[in-house]
Design an enzyme around this catalytic site. Structure first.
Site, mmCIF file in Angstrom:
data_model
loop_
_atom_site.group_PDB
_atom_site.id
_atom_site.type_symbol
_atom_site.label_atom_id
_atom_site.label_comp_id
_atom_site.label_asym_id
_atom_site.label_seq_id
_atom_site.Cartn_x
_atom_site.Cartn_y
_atom_site.Cartn_z
ATOM 1 C CB SER A 75 -0.912 0.029 1.233
ATOM 2 O OG SER A 75 -1.638 1.240 1.236
ATOM 3 C CG HIS A 85 -4.750 -1.063 3.993
ATOM 4 N ND1 HIS A 85 -4.942 -0.509 2.739
ATOM 5 C CD2 HIS A 85 -3.960 -0.189 4.652
ATOM 6 C CE1 HIS A 85 -4.306 0.639 2.665
ATOM 7 N NE2 HIS A 85 -3.695 0.855 3.815
ATOM 8 C CD GLU A 120 -7.285 3.300 0.375
ATOM 9 O OE1 GLU A 120 -6.349 2.541 0.699
ATOM 10 O OE2 GLU A 120 -7.515 3.610 -0.806
#
Ligand code: NBP
Length: 481
Positions: free
Chosen positions: A133, A190, A194
């Site tokens: 990321s 994740h 987000e």
């Protein structure tokens, strides 16, 4: 023999934005990097523009590429996720030897990673699905890296990945996550978080405009201010920058000339699908995915423009108070979104036997990635203090933060509703919180209904076992077998 030329410590195949920046990152850290791309043009473009960044080995074919690598060979694939990844793996696997390591740094679906890892293990190859990321900038200057796969491969790979990852307080934002697809699974969650975080920030922004009539510049100043407190994060920081941006063509705020239909590449949807399969309520993430879908239903929205609003309440007059209410609502809803994401990680870990450590994830998400935030230090501490925490919301720090925020949170959701302003993520996060803390839920009625029409049975509060009421007979209760 390959040994005279096999001098690269890592190879990168797939040299679009992400791959070329990661290759440069490795080179800047002193590694010799073998370069490969399906079309040679990208390899040459990278060398022409950034060949001075370090020691690169230019290759044209997979055979040359593999021959350029020290053993055990380490190849990072950075191609478009899906079929392209399978095609590249197949070619590489034919050219590599047992003990070599293939890393997929693309945004793969974790179930694909599980399948690929098993197939390559059969052939003696180590396959590491690594979530990465941080976008383009992170790839070059330090991403957050979430590698799964066999623990043995991390011994050889870990030092390389840790050296190019972002560092926070001297700790790399990279650690071995767990077996097979676990790295891509946590990267998926994740991304889901987000989505939720962006939606919550969007709702806060919308309230400032629609409830308080502030302009983008004024709102940018508020976000800038928030970025020096508990909400400090990359997403809050860039929100202020975006809102300060003026369109060169019209002189208007850029945000006002952008079509209000949000797109998505799919990782948010994957997160919600996986959560549905695991039976974990990730309401914040789901609302964010659905909000993007609704925004994109442009025809339907145009047709619905004149639908009744009902009688709208007056707008808040105490701007400072309502601004603080929005800040509190954002923080509390964010705690809920993270709590739900960590619940999904725990459920995935149990389902696949990964034995994941939530505190490690909070640690490696503190830098490099899109959801990096001051807040993650608190999550790290919460799991360090109690690794078996039933919900992040119950950690003393977050519990107390929500207790401080609760009245503001309710005022924001109630006011938005009275003003006809949609706040799906704020509202559903608050409802989730209220449901979680409720003494009794209407699920008892649901169970009775299920028993009525389908003889699905229910449990009683005062006796062990399963029961069924003979609804179509004399309505007496029998113990189910
Ligand atoms: P893209 O996702 O746009 O993929 C382009 C690369 O894939 C090019 O190198 C292309 O080669 C190669 N490729 C394709 Br398309 N089909 C191929 C095939 N059949 N065989 C071999 N190579 C093939 O690149 P990106 O945006 O740099 O992203 C790379 C990976 O990283 C993706 O999985 C992405 O989801 C992931 N990721 C991206 C970000 C981001 O912010 N962009 C962040 C985190 C992760 P060619 O040059 O010959 O066409």
């Amino acid at each position: 023999m390959a040994s005279s030329t096999a001098r690269a410590q890592i190879g990168v195949t797939g040299l679009a934005v992400m791959g070329s920046n990661i290759a440069r990152n490795f080179a800047k850290h002193g590694y010799t990097v073998a370069l490969h791309n399906r079309s040679v043009g990208k390899t040459d473009a990278l060398l022409a523009a950034h060949g001075d960044d370090g020691d690169f080995v230019r290759t044209e074919t997979i055979t040359e590429f593999v021959a350029a690598l020290e053993k055990p060979r380490r190849v990072l694939i950075m191609v478009k996720a899906g079929e392209a990844t399978d095609a590249v793996i197949s070619e590489l696997a034919d050219a590599m030897e047992p003990g070599d390591i293939i890393i997929d740094g693309g945004n793969a679906l974790y179930t694909d990673t599980i399948r690929r890892e098993a197939a390559l293990r059969e052939r003696g190859l180590n396959f590491v699905g690594a979530g990465i990321s941080g976008g383009e900038e992170g790839a070059l200057n330090g991403p957050s890296i979430m590698p799964g796969g066999p623990a043995e491969s991390y011994e050889s790979l870990g030092p390389l990945l840790e050296s190019i990852a972002a560092q926070v307080d001297g700790t790399p934002c990279c650690t071995h996550i767990g077996p097979d697809g676990s790295g891509h699974f946590v990267k998926m969650v994740h991304n889901g978080i987000e989505y939720a975080d962006m939606q919550l920030i969007g709702e806060a922004y919308h309230l400032f405009r629609a409830a308080l009539d502030l302009d983008p510049k004024q709102i940018a100043d508020i976000f800038t201010q928030w970025n020096s407190g508990d909400l400090e994060s990359y997403l809050v920081e860039i929100t202020a920058e975006v809102l300060n941006q003026v369109d060169a063509k019209t002189g208007k705020p850029l945000v006002d000339v952008i079509v209000d239909a949000a797109e998505q590449k799919g990782t948010g949807r994957w997160t919600v699908k996986s959560a549905l399969d695991l039976g974990v309520p990730v309401t914040g993430i789901a609302e964010a995915v659905f909000a993007r879908a609704l925004s994109g239903s442009r025809g339907q929205r145009a047709a619905a423009k004149d639908l009744a609003s009902g009688e709208l309440a007056a707008k808040p007059t105490d701007i400072a108070q309502f601004t603080e209410d929005i800040r509190q609502a954002l923080y509390a809803s964010k705690v809920v979104a993270y709590a739900q994401g960590f619940d999904q990680i725990a459920a995935g870990s149990a389902e696949y036997g990964w034995n994941l450590t939530p505190g490690d994830l909070a640690t490696i998400w503190r830098g490099g990635c899109i959801i990096r935030a001051r807040f993650l230090n608190r999550i790290k501490e919460a799991y360090e203090n109690d690794p078996a925490l039933p919900s992040l919301i119950l950690a003393p720090y977050f519990r107390s933060a929500i207790e401080t925020a609760i009245d503001s949170w309710r005022r924001v959701v109630a006011t938005a509703t009275l003003l006809g302003i949609p706040v799906p993520a704020f509202a559903s996060s608050l409802s989730y919180y209220d449901a979680l803390r409720a003494d009794r839920l209407p699920a008892a009625l649901t169970q009775a209904q299920r028993d009525f029409f389908g003889a699905h049975t229910y449990e009683r509060v005062d006796a062990a076992g399963k029961f069924h009421t003979l609804w179509s007979e004399d309505r007496s209760e029998v113990e189910a077998g």
